[in-house]
Design a protein around this motif. Structure first.
Motif, PDB file in Angstrom:
ATOM      1  N   PRO A  11       0.572  -1.403  -0.001  1.00  0.00           N
ATOM      2  CA  PRO A  11       0.083  -0.091   0.098  1.00  0.00           C
ATOM      3  C   PRO A  11       0.973   1.195   0.063  1.00  0.00           C
ATOM      4  N   GLU A  12       2.113   1.187   0.217  1.00  0.00           N
ATOM      5  CA  GLU A  12       3.054   2.179   0.275  1.00  0.00           C
ATOM      6  C   GLU A  12       3.744   2.433  -0.927  1.00  0.00           C
ATOM      7  N   VAL A  13       3.545   1.720  -1.821  1.00  0.00           N
ATOM      8  CA  VAL A  13       4.347   1.947  -3.108  1.00  0.00           C
ATOM      9  C   VAL A  13       3.354   1.980  -4.280  1.00  0.00           C
ATOM     10  N   MET A  14       3.455   2.939  -4.920  1.00  0.00           N
ATOM     11  CA  MET A  14       2.675   3.093  -6.342  1.00  0.00           C
ATOM     12  C   MET A  14       1.208   2.881  -5.881  1.00  0.00           C
ATOM     13  N   GLY A  15       0.619   3.391  -4.615  1.00  0.00           N
ATOM     14  CA  GLY A  15      -0.535   3.258  -4.282  1.00  0.00           C
ATOM     15  C   GLY A  15      -1.142   1.827  -4.041  1.00  0.00           C
ATOM     16  N   GLY A  16      -0.326   1.123  -3.826  1.00  0.00           N
ATOM     17  CA  GLY A  16      -0.954  -0.418  -3.830  1.00  0.00           C
ATOM     18  C   GLY A  16      -1.001  -1.121  -4.974  1.00  0.00           C
ATOM     19  N   LYS A  17      -0.770  -0.505  -6.009  1.00  0.00           N
ATOM     20  CA  LYS A  17      -0.936  -1.434  -7.420  1.00  0.00           C
ATOM     21  C   LYS A  17       0.335  -2.491  -7.401  1.00  0.00           C
ATOM     22  N   PRO A  18      -0.116  -3.599  -8.100  1.00  0.00           N
ATOM     23  CA  PRO A  18       0.878  -4.545  -8.357  1.00  0.00           C
ATOM     24  C   PRO A  18       1.957  -4.019  -8.922  1.00  0.00           C
ATOM     25  N   CYS A  19       3.136  -4.577  -8.484  1.00  0.00           N
ATOM     26  CA  CYS A  19       4.339  -4.046  -9.396  1.00  0.00           C
ATOM     27  C   CYS A  19       5.540  -5.254  -9.208  1.00  0.00           C
ATOM     28  N   ILE A  20       6.372  -4.937 -10.093  1.00  0.00           N
ATOM     29  CA  ILE A  20       7.474  -6.074 -10.371  1.00  0.00           C
ATOM     30  C   ILE A  20       8.167  -5.989  -9.245  1.00  0.00           C
ATOM     31  N   ARG A  21       8.669  -6.998  -8.407  1.00  0.00           N
ATOM     32  CA  ARG A  21       9.233  -6.950  -7.168  1.00  0.00           C
ATOM     33  C   ARG A  21      10.388  -6.219  -7.403  1.00  0.00           C
ATOM     34  N   GLY A  22      10.599  -5.331  -6.361  1.00  0.00           N
ATOM     35  CA  GLY A  22      11.696  -4.279  -5.880  1.00  0.00           C
ATOM     36  C   GLY A  22      11.767  -3.252  -6.940  1.00  0.00           C
ATOM     37  N   MET A  23      10.691  -3.032  -7.869  1.00  0.00           N
ATOM     38  CA  MET A  23      10.879  -2.016  -8.827  1.00  0.00           C
ATOM     39  C   MET A  23       9.543  -0.988  -8.626  1.00  0.00           C
ATOM     40  N   ARG A  24       9.305   0.072  -9.189  1.00  0.00           N
ATOM     41  CA  ARG A  24       8.514   0.822  -9.084  1.00  0.00           C
ATOM     42  C   ARG A  24       7.836   0.782 -10.465  1.00  0.00           C
ATOM     43  N   ILE A  25       7.582  -0.315 -11.265  1.00  0.00           N
ATOM     44  CA  ILE A  25       6.988  -0.608 -12.416  1.00  0.00           C
ATOM     45  C   ILE A  25       5.830  -1.468 -12.348  1.00  0.00           C
ATOM     46  N   THR A  26       4.650  -0.828 -12.486  1.00  0.00           N
ATOM     47  CA  THR A  26       3.365  -1.632 -12.305  1.00  0.00           C
ATOM     48  C   THR A  26       3.159  -2.609 -13.511  1.00  0.00           C
ATOM     49  N   VAL A  27       2.482  -3.598 -12.883  1.00  0.00           N
ATOM     50  CA  VAL A  27       2.007  -4.561 -13.936  1.00  0.00           C
ATOM     51  C   VAL A  27       0.992  -3.920 -15.067  1.00  0.00           C
ATOM     52  N   GLY A  28       0.080  -3.083 -14.453  1.00  0.00           N
ATOM     53  CA  GLY A  28      -0.581  -2.375 -15.594  1.00  0.00           C
ATOM     54  C   GLY A  28       0.409  -1.646 -16.808  1.00  0.00           C
ATOM     55  N   THR A  29       1.492  -1.265 -16.205  1.00  0.00           N
ATOM     56  CA  THR A  29       2.302  -0.426 -17.220  1.00  0.00           C
ATOM     57  C   THR A  29       2.842  -1.271 -18.179  1.00  0.00           C
ATOM     58  N   ILE A  30       3.201  -2.604 -17.667  1.00  0.00           N
ATOM     59  CA  ILE A  30       4.033  -3.822 -18.905  1.00  0.00           C
ATOM     60  C   ILE A  30       2.584  -4.188 -19.627  1.00  0.00           C
ATOM     61  N   VAL A  31       1.477  -4.173 -19.075  1.00  0.00           N
ATOM     62  CA  VAL A  31       0.511  -4.868 -19.701  1.00  0.00           C
ATOM     63  C   VAL A  31      -0.049  -3.783 -20.838  1.00  0.00           C
TER      64      VAL A  31
END
Length: 53
Positions: A11-31
């Motif tokens: 919840p404290e990283v990227m508003g709780g969105k699913p991210c690639i472990r250890g990075m601030r790249i969201t799954v939504g960005t990749i998709v």
């Protein structure tokens, strides 16, 4: 359902969105990149810290 260890939610990283472990790249960005026509290889090259997953 299989546990996805490379995807995390905090919840404290990227508003709780699913991210690639250890990075601030969201799954939504990749998709989104893949949906707009970028290849997986292109994404990996441009996001050089992502290890082939």
């Amino acid at each position: 359902m299989q546990n996805l260890t490379r995807i995390t939610r905090n919840p404290e990283v990227m508003g709780g969105k699913p991210c690639i472990r250890g990075m601030r790249i969201t799954v939504g960005t990749i998709v989104g990149l893949m949906a707009s026509g970028h290849s997986a290889n292109n994404i990996l090259v441009n996001c050089c810290k992502i290890i082939n997953w």
